[in-house]
Design an enzyme around this catalytic site. Structure first.
Site, PDB file in Angstrom:
ATOM      1  N   HIS A  16      -2.726  56.513  65.107  1.00 22.02           N
ATOM      2  CA  HIS A  16      -3.502  55.549  65.568  1.00 22.02           C
ATOM      3  C   HIS A  16      -5.165  56.735  64.817  1.00 22.02           C
ATOM      4  O   HIS A  16      -5.202  57.273  63.812  1.00 22.02           O
ATOM      5  CB  HIS A  16      -4.173  55.906  66.718  1.00 22.02           C
ATOM      6  CG  HIS A  16      -4.494  56.572  67.934  1.00 22.02           C
ATOM      7  ND1 HIS A  16      -5.622  57.546  66.505  1.00 22.02           N
ATOM      8  CD2 HIS A  16      -3.630  57.114  67.442  1.00 22.02           C
ATOM      9  CE1 HIS A  16      -5.129  58.343  68.000  1.00 22.02           C
ATOM     10  NE2 HIS A  16      -4.189  58.920  68.202  1.00 22.02           N
ATOM     11  N   GLU A  92       2.006  58.624  73.524  1.00 20.91           N
ATOM     12  CA  GLU A  92       1.191  60.248  73.749  1.00 20.91           C
ATOM     13  C   GLU A  92       1.831  61.122  74.562  1.00 20.91           C
ATOM     14  O   GLU A  92       1.745  60.360  75.919  1.00 20.91           O
ATOM     15  CB  GLU A  92       0.084  60.530  73.208  1.00 20.91           C
ATOM     16  CG  GLU A  92      -0.192  61.833  72.538  1.00 20.91           C
ATOM     17  CD  GLU A  92       0.175  62.470  71.690  1.00 20.91           C
ATOM     18  OE1 GLU A  92       1.941  62.596  72.101  1.00 20.91           O
ATOM     19  OE2 GLU A  92      -0.424  62.468  69.953  1.00 20.91           O
TER      20      GLU A  92
END
Length: 212
Positions: A16, A92
Site C-alpha cells: 500500500h 498486516e
C-alpha cells in the site's frame, strides 16, 4: 486420469501507499487505528495503477481488508476495470500494544519483549501476533488464491510483513530473512508459481513507477 497441471500463476504484490504513520516509522498493524492513505500515498497508488495497467495481464485484484490497502487497490482496479476482492489473510501483523509506537519507543518501554520478538518467530508483541502466526495465515491465503486463480496473473495489495512472507516462502528462506528485506511503500514485486510446485521470484521492491 488427468495429468498434473503445469499452469503458471503469477502474484503481483503491491505494498500500500504511505499513510501519516509511514513517514514517522511507527508500527501500523491490523489492530490499530487503520489509517487512510496520505496525499502522497494516494499519488503513489495512482502511479502504481498506471504501471499495472500498462502490464496488460492482470485478471483479478485482491486486497487486505485494511483501509490503506483498499484505497491503494481501488486505484488499480478502476484503471483495470476490475472489482476488488478482500482476503483477511493478507492483513498486516497485529502489533498489539505496540501499534502506533516507534521502534525506539518500543525498545525503551518493552526492551525484553522487543528482544524476544526479534529473536524468535514464535514470540509476539504483548496482545499481538507472532511472525510464525502471520506466516501460517499468509500461506493459507496463498494456497486458497492459487486454487482460485490458477493460470492467471493476480494483483495482491497487502503490507510489509505478508509480502515479505510470500517472498520468503517462495525462496525457501528462513524466518530471519524477514529482517533482511526492505520494502518501500507502493513497491511492486512478483512471484510465479508453477503447476509442478516450483516457485520463482520475478521481481522485488520495484519503485521505478514512482520516479520522475
Amino acid at each position: 486420469m488427468a495429468g498434473p497441471s503445469f499452469e503458471t500463476t503469477t502474484f503481483v504484490l503491491l505494498r500500500h501507499g504511505e499513510t501519516v504513520l509511514t513517514g514517522q516509522r511507527r508500527f501500523s498493524g491490523s489492530g490499530g487505528s487503520d489509517p487512510a492513505l496520505s496525499e502522497r500515498g494516494r499519488w503513489q497508488a495512482a502511479r502504481a495503477a498506471d504501471a499495472l495497467a500498462a502490464r496488460g495481464d492482470i485478471s483479478a485484484v485482491v486486497s487486505s481488508p485494511l483501509r490503506r490497502c483498499q484505497e491503494t487497490a481501488a486505484a488499480s482496479a478502476e484503471l483495470l476495470g476490475l472489482d476488488v476482492s478482500l482476503d483477511a489473510g493478507l492483513r498486516e501483523t497485529d502489533f498489539g500494544i505496540w501499534d502506533g509506537l516507534t521502534s525506539a519507543e518500543v525498545r525503551a518501554r518493552f526492551p525484553d519483549e522487543m528482544a524476544g520478538w526479534l529473536a524468535s518467530p514464535t514470540a509476539a508483541p504483548p496482545g499481538g501476533e507472532s511472525f510464525g502466526a502471520v506466516s501460517e495465515r499468509v500461506a493459507l491465503a496463498r494456497d486458497g488464491l492459487l486454487a482460485a486463480h490458477a493460470g492467471r496473473t493476480v494483483l495482491l495489495v497487502s503490507h510489509v510483513t505478508p509480502i515479505k512472507t510470500l517472498v520468503r516462502l517462495a525462496l525457501g528462506a528462513p524466518d530471519e530473512a524477514l529482517f533482511r528485506m526492505h520494502l518501500d511503500p507502493a513497491a511492486l514485486s512478483a512471484v510465479a508459481y508453477f503447476g509442478d510446485g516450483r516457485t520463482s521470484l520475478r521481481s522485488y521492491n520495484d519503485t521505478g513507477h514512482l520516479r520522475g
